[in-house]
Design an enzyme around this catalytic site. Structure first.
Site, mmCIF file in Angstrom:
data_model
loop_
_atom_site.group_PDB
_atom_site.id
_atom_site.type_symbol
_atom_site.label_atom_id
_atom_site.label_comp_id
_atom_site.label_asym_id
_atom_site.label_seq_id
_atom_site.Cartn_x
_atom_site.Cartn_y
_atom_site.Cartn_z
ATOM 1 C CD GLU A 1 104.266 82.838 70.059
ATOM 2 O OE1 GLU A 1 103.097 83.209 69.915
ATOM 3 O OE2 GLU A 1 105.243 83.553 69.796
ATOM 4 C CG HIS B 1 99.002 86.205 70.652
ATOM 5 N ND1 HIS B 1 99.110 84.928 71.143
ATOM 6 C CD2 HIS B 1 100.187 86.478 70.056
ATOM 7 C CE1 HIS B 1 100.299 84.459 70.843
ATOM 8 N NE2 HIS B 1 100.980 85.378 70.177
ATOM 9 C CD GLU B 2 101.461 89.654 68.157
ATOM 10 O OE1 GLU B 2 102.531 89.821 68.758
ATOM 11 O OE2 GLU B 2 101.241 88.668 67.435
ATOM 12 C CG HIS C 1 104.160 88.074 72.675
ATOM 13 N ND1 HIS C 1 104.641 86.941 73.281
ATOM 14 C CD2 HIS C 1 103.645 87.678 71.499
ATOM 15 C CE1 HIS C 1 104.416 85.914 72.494
ATOM 16 N NE2 HIS C 1 103.805 86.325 71.406
#
Lengths: 550, 184
Positions: free
Chosen positions: A240, A169-170, A173
């Site tokens: 997100e 997930h990071e 980003h």
């Protein structure tokens, strides 16, 4: 990939450019407002006509000067905030680079490297936030340096697949390009937070001086506060969802991410005092915010994170599962520890054993394991006889003794630290994955600054009956104890690291375990059992304190 | 005159189109090759780790010599493989032998209690994951390249300069995302 590479770069430049223009414009507006106030107060003797004041605009010349000043201030602000971006923000939230000697940190490094391969080989740095909470963050600077950080709590409580999903997930980003703008935005806003704190404290000292200055400072303060809240508008909640999608694309495992989100959301996600100001860099808002869980235009604008329920819902949909299965999964969820089992029960069984050794042409002993350990004459080829048995074996054939020799191999001729009690050299060991120095005679350990918290957070250790009993006694007898503050020199121990006198004190007052602490390097010496008792008290605090009160 | 101009414009247009398509295909091709080299790096890492693991567990396993021998053999085969298809096959075999080795490790409590073995196991698991991620990335890129040289503007250019489809790096298991999971 959601965007092509070129699109991402274009988007990045656009957002950054917009931020830059915004900052200059903002300073101009502020300065202009101040100018307006000044011009219309008596200080700059405005036009007075028979006692009636007229509202006047500043002259063009003044406006120009203000514009130049605002641009310079804006540029300075930009420069101050964006140089050394990552280190600054990491310093603020208290994150540190991974410790290569630490088993858990090595494990995190592996996971981050895996994700780095998954996104096509772009290097990612792994950082750790020493906090019990569960959260993760990503940062990126103008040179393309990217950092992914997770808290110790998350590292300890999630499974490998779940951590992988969170790191994915990071990474999402970072590759979708919103990380840089978030990082810059945070750095920009951060100056205001810092500035307003400084100003507020300065203001107290200034009380009673000229009220004009006071009003001006108050105005600046208010504007700064406003700006730092304003800056959140730039961060869209949509990113997100997008990062969740990228994570799923990378790991092909939406269920793990859903599990991780659920676990994080039901635990404390705070990340220390400063973290809350920088909420947008985290996977989940560190400060619980009711707005986050709502939908609609208003919360879309003011909140940095989307409702957790929606996020989990989308992920479960991808995995073709429903919420019930998720809860069921979590109920049966059992994490596998990366720590070897033997470490969790520090050879208690071997401690009681004794051996006779055939040294110097005669049988000597019986010796305990720690005595044998420090006996330089003993080699793996020597004959030993375990106490209570008649069989004679080579030392290397006994498993417990074999361990002694293999540990010695790595010792080398490094400058050794000495045990403050026994004055023998300490051995480097890992305990729950954290590196520390241990004395094999008295079983005391020396833990460097910042590493005690890791041990307290991790829960791989199984406590023996004895530790539990000692811990309970300590709690019930708590009132009778008083830490000896400022011990006399005779009893003070020398710090193994910097050889200065250590102070005998309670670890903290709520956990009344007496330890020796070095005020100079911050390291702590635990005598035998002290660390385990502290850990036991910490990890069982709810149960124990309830018992202690009744 | 006008016809000449129109013709010139047409030639310029077609030429421009040809080169932009060609360039985008080449950049895709470079990415595929880059992705392939990523896999190679990880495969090599795995080949380097295996002897260490075998060395570490050898002392404990007196009755499992053939499992260890099979792992070593599979590793040597994997190193010798050259074409993408051969490599994929050899690596699959290696993965399955490793899986059985890890299953054996499970049965030895001494091994599970050895931090060194555990560390090697973690390294290998991580490398396995990296291989599968690198493979996934390679397949994604290869897929994109293959699509581009099959669909209409791309196939003309690809035909002219002789770009051919890339093989996917496939594993036989149906469960694509399942990497051999090591239980400690």
């Amino acid at each position: 990939m959601p965007f092509s590479f070129i699109e991402i770069e274009e988007k990045k430049t656009k957002i950054i450019g917009f931020l830059f223009v915004f900052i200059i414009f903002f300073y101009f507006l502020t300065a202009y407002l101040i100018l307006l106030v000044l011009v219309n107060t008596s200080l700059f003797s405005s036009v007075e006509d028979g006692g009636v004041r007229y509202f006047t605009l500043p002259s063009l010349q003044h406006t120009l000067i203000v514009f130049v000043v605002a641009s310079v201030v804006g540029l300075l602000h930009w420069w101050a905030s964006t140089s050394d971006l990552i280190n600054k923000i990491c310093g603020l939230i208290g994150a540190v680079p991974i410790d290569s000697k630490d088993t858990y940190h090595q494990y995190l490094k592996n996971i981050v490297e895996e994700v780095s391969v998954a996104i096509g080989g772009r290097p990612l740095e792994a950082w750790v936030l020493p906090s019990v909470s569960m959260n993760a963050f990503a940062l990126e600077d103008f040179n393309g340096r990217a950092v992914i950080g997770v808290t110790e709590g998350l590292l300890t409580r999630l499974s490998r697949a779940q951590i992988e999903a969170v790191v994915g997930h990071e990474a999402g980003h970072i590759i979708s390009g919103d990380c840089l703008s978030t990082t810059v935005t945070c750095a920009l806003a951060e100056i205001y937070e810092e500035g307003s704190t400084h100003l507020a404290s300065g203001l107290n000292k200034m009380r009673g001086r000229s009220s004009g200055v006071l009003v001006l400072v108050y105005m600046i303060l208010a504007v700064m506060r406003f700006f730092s809240s304003l800056i959140r508008y730039f961060i869209s909640r949509q990113r997100e969802y997008r990062a969740d999608a990228v994570s799923t694309r990378l790991t092909r495992d939406p269920l793990s991410l859903a599990e991780a989100l659920k676990l994080i959301s039901t635990n404390w996600r705070g990340s220390g005092a400063q973290g809350e100001k920088l909420q947008s860099i985290f996977i989940m808002n560190p400060a619980y915010n009711g707005l986050d869980e709502k939908e609609g235009l208003f919360s879309d604008m003011f909140s940095t994170h989307p409702p957790i329920k929606n996020r989990i819902g989308i992920l479960l949909n991808m995995a073709h599962l429903d919420e019930k299965t998720l809860e069921e999964n979590l109920k049966n969820f059992k994490r596998v520890s990366p720590i070897a089992e033997v470490e969790t029960k520090i050879e208690e069984s071997d401690l009681g054993r004794k051996w006779f050794a055939f040294i110097g042409q005669e049988w000597q002993g019986p010796f305990g394991i720690s005595e044998l350990k420090n006996m330089p004459a003993l080699t793996p080829e020597d004959w030993v006889r375990p106490d209570g048995s008649q069989g004679v074996i080579h030392a290397y054939e006994d498993k417990a003794l074999l361990g002694l020799f293999s540990k010695d191999a790595g010792a080398g001729d490094k400058e050794k630290s000495l045990c403050p009690h026994c004055k023998v050299s300490l051995e480097e060991v890992t305990y729950e994955g954290a590196p520390m120095l241990k004395c094999n005679y008295c079983q005391g350990v020396f833990v460097e600054e910042g590493k005690v918290s890791r041990i307290l957070i991790r829960q791989d250790k199984q406590f023996s009956e004895e530790i539990a009993r000692l811990g309970k006694t300590l709690i019930s007898e708590k009132q009778k104890f008083a830490a000896k503050q400022g011990t006399d020199n005779v009893w003070a121990l020398d710090c193994p690291k910097c050889s200065r006198k250590m102070l005998r004190q309670f670890f903290v007052y709520s956990y009344p375990v007496e330890v020796d602490r070095c005020a100079y390097c911050g390291g702590t010496w635990f005598d035998k059992y002290e660390l385990e008792i502290l850990q036991y008290l910490y990890e069982n605090k709810e149960v124990l304190f309830k018992q202690g009160l009744t | 005159m006008i016809i000449m101009l129109v013709l010139l414009a047409a030639i310029l247009l077609v030429g421009g189109w040809f080169f932009t398509t060609y360039n985008s295909l080449v950049s895709l091709k470079v990415r595929v090759e880059n992705a392939w080299s990523q896999i190679d790096v990880q495969l090599k890492r795995r080949h380097d780790l295996i002897p260490n693991l075998v060395e570490a567990v050898k002392g404990y396993m007196n009755y499992e010599k053939d499992t260890l021998e099979r792992v070593i053999k599979a590793r040597n085969q994997a190193i010798d493989a050259s074409s993408i298809k051969d490599k994929a096959q050899a690596e699959n075999f290696l993965s399955s032998t490793l899986k059985s080795l890890f299953a054996v490790v499970e049965r030895y409590p001494d091994l599970k209690a050895n931090q060194n073995v555990l560390k090697l196991q973690e390294e290998l698991t991580s490398t396995e994951n990296k291989i599968s991620f690198a493979r996934q990335y390679y397949n994604d890129e290869a897929g994109r390249f293959n699509t581009q040289i099959l669909i209409v503007p791309g196939n003309i250019v690809a035909g002219a300069v002789g770009f051919t489809q890339r093989d996917f790096f496939q594993i036989e298991d149906k469960t694509e995302k399942e990497v051999p999971q090591v239980k400690f």
